[in-house]
Design an enzyme around this catalytic site. Structure first.
Site, PDB file in Angstrom:
ATOM      1  N   HIS A  17      -6.726   3.873 -11.651  1.00  0.00           N
ATOM      2  CA  HIS A  17      -6.662   4.718 -10.322  1.00  0.00           C
ATOM      3  C   HIS A  17      -5.261   4.879  -9.714  1.00  0.00           C
ATOM      4  O   HIS A  17      -4.592   3.798  -9.593  1.00  0.00           O
ATOM      5  CB  HIS A  17      -7.623   4.350  -9.561  1.00  0.00           C
ATOM      6  CG  HIS A  17      -7.569   2.798  -8.911  1.00  0.00           C
ATOM      7  ND1 HIS A  17      -7.641   1.811  -9.517  1.00  0.00           N
ATOM      8  CD2 HIS A  17      -6.805   2.536  -7.621  1.00  0.00           C
ATOM      9  CE1 HIS A  17      -7.396   0.893  -8.956  1.00  0.00           C
ATOM     10  NE2 HIS A  17      -6.951   1.300  -7.755  1.00  0.00           N
ATOM     11  N   LYS A  19      -2.569   5.570  -6.651  1.00  0.00           N
ATOM     12  CA  LYS A  19      -2.642   5.457  -5.291  1.00  0.00           C
ATOM     13  C   LYS A  19      -1.425   6.193  -4.770  1.00  0.00           C
ATOM     14  O   LYS A  19      -0.296   5.724  -4.612  1.00  0.00           O
ATOM     15  CB  LYS A  19      -2.353   3.955  -4.977  1.00  0.00           C
ATOM     16  CG  LYS A  19      -3.493   3.193  -5.435  1.00  0.00           C
ATOM     17  CD  LYS A  19      -3.250   1.550  -5.224  1.00  0.00           C
ATOM     18  CE  LYS A  19      -4.466   0.844  -6.108  1.00  0.00           C
ATOM     19  NZ  LYS A  19      -4.021  -0.540  -6.055  1.00  0.00           N
ATOM     20  N   ASP A  24       3.329  18.350   1.557  1.00  0.00           N
ATOM     21  CA  ASP A  24       4.019  19.400   1.431  1.00  0.00           C
ATOM     22  C   ASP A  24       4.800  19.801   0.331  1.00  0.00           C
ATOM     23  O   ASP A  24       6.140  20.299   0.243  1.00  0.00           O
ATOM     24  CB  ASP A  24       4.839  19.571   2.844  1.00  0.00           C
ATOM     25  CG  ASP A  24       3.904  19.499   4.063  1.00  0.00           C
ATOM     26  OD1 ASP A  24       3.069  19.888   3.860  1.00  0.00           O
ATOM     27  OD2 ASP A  24       4.632  19.060   5.065  1.00  0.00           O
TER      28      ASP A  24
END
Length: 79
Positions: A17, A19, A24
């Protein structure tokens, strides 16, 4: 789905997983920290904020790759 928000379920639970937050297409927030209160208040974690459009683009490509494995949830109970 719930509250009008669309989400997908991890299509392969054996991936590590990630993180990562990408803002933007320029800012990448990453590190060992889970984005949770416990992590911020109790754990010894690291977090780095990087402003780099080239790096953000690479992270976006990885996000898109993993998004391609994701599936729409079935029978999601909304409460």
């Amino acid at each position: 789905y719930c509250a009008g928000l669309e989400f997908l379920i991890d299509g392969n639970p054996y991936f590590l997983h990630h993180k990562i937050i990408i803002i933007d297409n320029e800012i990448v927030i990453t590190g060992s920290m889970n984005f949770s209160r416990t992590s911020m208040e109790s754990n010894d974690e690291n977090l780095i904020i990087i402003r780099d459009k080239t790096l953000a683009s690479a992270y976006n490509m990885e996000f898109d790759r993993l998004w391609g494995y994701a599936t729409k949830p079935e029978d999601v109970p909304c409460q």
